[in-house]
Write a protein that holds these residues in place. Structure first.
Motif, mmCIF file in Angstrom:
data_model
loop_
_atom_site.group_PDB
_atom_site.id
_atom_site.type_symbol
_atom_site.label_atom_id
_atom_site.label_comp_id
_atom_site.label_asym_id
_atom_site.label_seq_id
_atom_site.Cartn_x
_atom_site.Cartn_y
_atom_site.Cartn_z
ATOM 1 N N LEU A 260 10.826 -6.988 -4.773
ATOM 2 C CA LEU A 260 11.762 -7.527 -4.037
ATOM 3 C C LEU A 260 13.296 -6.734 -4.435
ATOM 4 O O LEU A 260 13.504 -6.960 -5.828
ATOM 5 N N ARG A 261 13.980 -6.359 -3.776
ATOM 6 C CA ARG A 261 15.081 -5.509 -3.968
ATOM 7 C C ARG A 261 16.191 -5.944 -2.791
ATOM 8 O O ARG A 261 15.864 -5.834 -1.563
ATOM 9 N N ASP A 262 17.331 -6.541 -3.470
ATOM 10 C CA ASP A 262 18.377 -7.009 -2.532
ATOM 11 C C ASP A 262 17.889 -7.924 -1.453
ATOM 12 O O ASP A 262 18.293 -7.786 -0.299
ATOM 13 N N GLY A 263 17.192 -8.587 -2.081
ATOM 14 C CA GLY A 263 16.511 -9.757 -0.763
ATOM 15 C C GLY A 263 15.561 -9.543 -0.005
ATOM 16 O O GLY A 263 15.316 -10.335 1.047
ATOM 17 N N ARG A 264 15.079 -8.159 0.153
ATOM 18 C CA ARG A 264 14.098 -7.732 0.771
ATOM 19 C C ARG A 264 12.818 -7.316 0.038
ATOM 20 O O ARG A 264 12.820 -6.652 -0.925
ATOM 21 N N TRP A 265 11.605 -7.614 0.673
ATOM 22 C CA TRP A 265 10.360 -7.343 0.189
ATOM 23 C C TRP A 265 9.890 -5.920 0.818
ATOM 24 O O TRP A 265 9.989 -5.709 1.896
ATOM 25 N N SER A 266 9.185 -5.167 0.000
ATOM 26 C CA SER A 266 8.548 -4.039 0.345
ATOM 27 C C SER A 266 7.292 -3.865 -0.505
ATOM 28 O O SER A 266 6.944 -4.472 -1.493
ATOM 29 N N ARG A 267 6.235 -3.221 0.131
ATOM 30 C CA ARG A 267 4.944 -3.007 -0.310
ATOM 31 C C ARG A 267 4.587 -1.801 -0.138
ATOM 32 O O ARG A 267 4.623 -0.875 0.833
ATOM 33 N N THR A 268 4.002 -1.255 -1.434
ATOM 34 C CA THR A 268 3.456 0.182 -1.373
ATOM 35 C C THR A 268 1.926 0.056 -1.739
ATOM 36 O O THR A 268 1.509 -0.556 -2.779
ATOM 37 N N THR A 269 0.924 0.862 -1.067
ATOM 38 C CA THR A 269 -0.349 0.814 -1.651
ATOM 39 C C THR A 269 -0.882 2.168 -1.900
ATOM 40 O O THR A 269 -0.489 3.266 -1.186
ATOM 41 N N LEU A 270 -1.084 2.154 -3.295
ATOM 42 C CA LEU A 270 -1.253 3.400 -3.879
ATOM 43 C C LEU A 270 -3.104 3.636 -3.683
ATOM 44 O O LEU A 270 -3.937 2.892 -4.170
ATOM 45 N N ALA A 271 -3.604 4.657 -2.884
ATOM 46 C CA ALA A 271 -4.799 4.952 -2.612
ATOM 47 C C ALA A 271 -5.607 5.571 -3.921
ATOM 48 O O ALA A 271 -5.688 7.001 -3.997
ATOM 49 N N VAL A 272 -5.868 4.731 -4.966
ATOM 50 C CA VAL A 272 -6.398 5.355 -5.997
ATOM 51 C C VAL A 272 -7.714 4.441 -6.279
ATOM 52 O O VAL A 272 -8.221 3.589 -5.460
ATOM 53 N N ALA A 273 -8.585 4.884 -7.536
ATOM 54 C CA ALA A 273 -9.963 4.116 -7.557
ATOM 55 C C ALA A 273 -9.732 3.299 -8.919
ATOM 56 O O ALA A 273 -10.362 3.660 -9.882
ATOM 57 N N ALA A 274 -8.852 2.484 -8.899
ATOM 58 C CA ALA A 274 -8.770 1.571 -10.173
ATOM 59 C C ALA A 274 -10.030 0.551 -10.265
ATOM 60 O O ALA A 274 -10.611 -0.060 -9.476
ATOM 61 N N THR A 275 -10.695 0.498 -11.493
ATOM 62 C CA THR A 275 -11.968 -0.116 -11.857
ATOM 63 C C THR A 275 -11.415 -1.570 -12.652
ATOM 64 O O THR A 275 -12.472 -2.302 -12.880
ATOM 65 N N GLY A 276 -10.158 -1.934 -13.051
ATOM 66 C CA GLY A 276 -9.976 -3.014 -13.755
ATOM 67 C C GLY A 276 -8.396 -3.307 -13.618
ATOM 68 O O GLY A 276 -7.829 -2.993 -12.570
ATOM 69 N N SER A 277 -8.056 -4.172 -14.675
ATOM 70 C CA SER A 277 -6.611 -4.750 -14.464
ATOM 71 C C SER A 277 -5.468 -3.933 -14.569
ATOM 72 O O SER A 277 -5.716 -2.722 -15.058
ATOM 73 N N VAL A 278 -4.716 -3.872 -13.574
ATOM 74 C CA VAL A 278 -3.381 -3.188 -13.649
ATOM 75 C C VAL A 278 -2.178 -3.899 -14.310
ATOM 76 O O VAL A 278 -2.188 -5.205 -14.382
ATOM 77 N N GLN A 279 -1.421 -3.074 -14.935
ATOM 78 C CA GLN A 279 -0.218 -3.602 -15.499
ATOM 79 C C GLN A 279 1.256 -2.857 -14.887
ATOM 80 O O GLN A 279 1.166 -1.680 -14.598
ATOM 81 N N ILE A 280 2.102 -3.360 -14.611
ATOM 82 C CA ILE A 280 3.567 -2.986 -14.278
ATOM 83 C C ILE A 280 4.594 -3.486 -15.339
ATOM 84 O O ILE A 280 4.442 -4.556 -15.389
ATOM 85 N N SER A 281 5.697 -2.717 -15.290
ATOM 86 C CA SER A 281 6.460 -2.809 -16.315
ATOM 87 C C SER A 281 7.977 -2.067 -15.966
ATOM 88 O O SER A 281 7.619 -0.842 -15.465
ATOM 89 N N ALA A 282 8.872 -2.893 -15.829
ATOM 90 C CA ALA A 282 10.238 -2.178 -15.189
ATOM 91 C C ALA A 282 11.463 -2.909 -15.540
ATOM 92 O O ALA A 282 11.442 -4.230 -15.975
#
Length: 391
Positions: free
Chosen positions: A102-124
């Motif tokens: 969510l940035r400036d009131g608008r949502w965007s989505r990005t799909t990363l075509a990877v092969a994750a096998t467990g929990s994901v973490q994001i930090s910003a």
């Protein structure tokens, strides 16, 4: 700001600990008071009509902002929005990573075509830099968003798994990793300007690593780790980490820290869950630790277990109580660490995943599970008179 690995209660520590607990009376959080419309009272000659009565308004609380059809596992608030990350696809197979922003009131989505096998973490910390990590069949992958695109960042030499990820003020990140034979946990910091890693020290004889993340203070970096069979606040200004302010020792009654924050005083508040004797069940863990003196004291511990929390810029604490007991479940706000809780409007759904607030902000973002997907909600605390707004 920490981002724990998503756990059955969610980022931030999946370490067992225990503390002997006396029988505690569980008190539900008070309900916020209703207010009226302020219409003048009728004169005695007038009949009291429905229009002249005071109508209650809804209690302050969370407002739904977005609902998605996949499980979000991690969230990270910024001054102007929020990042979230989760996994799409069949849980029995490696899955793609989905990032919402969510940035400036608008949502965007990005799909990363990877092969994750467990929990994901994001930090910003902001819109221009974000960090993401997830496990694969061959080890952990670490990605950095530079304001335009996601790119892979090579891990330090000898490190194959990332157990925790935290952004750093001014750019960069810190990671924790577990090393076996003999077991110890290592911490590394990444300088985004020179694109290099610096070894930040280690904790010996632990399998837990720094799974609660890292926070920078004036005196160095603080974390919570398992030190000599106990969860403890640990500090480092570079080199080996020192155990300070024992949170709780292992014992016959299990407890665990689910979240923690550094207060304006420099003290650390550890929050989570304790197991009380029947028939009381689980109660909350709230302990304040001074890392420099190793002194600790209890704060309020008479409610349902704390599944997630966020510290706001006015010093108040917003918490999500365990959904295991609906009588005590829900969102609450504490004006200060030692103040009573006030109930906030909002549904935990199938359980709270994470709460996140940007440093100094009055807005907190909550991710709750809906069964097959997730809901993102937000709440902004009232601005105190004379307090400048966070920008």
């Amino acid at each position: 700001m920490h981002r724990p690995i998503a756990a059955p209660v969610t980022t931030t520590l999946a370490v067992s600990l225990a503390a002997t607990v006396t029988a505690l009376t569980i008190a539900s959080a008070p309900t916020a008071g209703a207010t009226g419309e302020g219409r003048p009272a009728p004169t005695p000659a007038q009949p009291l009509t429905r229009a002249a009565t005071k109508a209650p308004t809804k209690a302050a609380g969370f407002t739904p902002a977005r609902t998605v059809g996949y499980p979000i596992q991690s969230a990270s608030a910024t001054p102007h929005g929020v990042w979230t990350a989760g996994l799409s696809g069949d849980s029995s197979a490696p899955r793609s990573v989905v990032v919402e922003r969510l940035r400036d009131g608008r949502w965007s989505r990005t799909t990363l075509a990877v092969a994750a096998t467990g929990s994901v973490q994001i930090s910003a910390l902001d819109d221009q830099e974000a960090w993401l990590t997830y496990p694969t069949a061959t080890g952990s992958t670490l990605l950095r968003f530079d304001g335009k695109r996601w790119g892979a960042v090579a891990l330090p030499a000898g490190v194959s798994t990332v157990t925790t990820l935290s952004d750093l003020p001014g750019g960069g990140a810190m990671i924790g990793s577990v090393v076996f034979g003999p077991p110890h946990a290592t911490a590394w910091s990444y300088d985004a300007r020179r694109h290099g890693w610096t070894f930040y020290g280690s904790i010996p004889e632990t399998f837990s690593s720094f799974q609660q993340g890292f926070k920078q203070t004036r005196s160095g970096v603080v974390s919570i780790g398992a030190l000599y069979r106990a969860e403890a606040v640990v500090t480092s200004s570079g080199g080996d980490w020192q155990g300070k302010g024992l949170v709780a020792q292992l014992g016959p009654i299990g407890s665990h820290v689910t979240d923690w924050h550094v207060l304006a005083s420099g003290e650390v508040v550890a929050l989570g869950a304790q197991q009380a004797p029947p028939p009381w069940g689980g109660v909350d863990l709230c302990k304040i630790v001074n890392p420099s003196t190793a002194q600790a004291r209890w704060c309020s511990t008479n409610g349902r277990p704390i599944a997630a929390s966020a510290l706001l810029g006015d010093g108040s604490l917003v918490m999500a109580r365990s959904a295991n007991d609906q009588a005590g479940a829900g969102f609450t706000r504490r004006a200060s660490i030692t103040a009573p809780d006030t109930a906030l409007r909002g549904s935990l759904g199938a359980g709270a995943v994470e709460l996140s607030a940007a440093p100094g902000s009055l807005t907190v973002w909550a991710v709750t599970a809906t069964g097959t997907g997730s809901q993102i909600q937000s709440y902004t605390a009232p601005k105190k008179p004379g307090r400048p707004s966070h920008r």
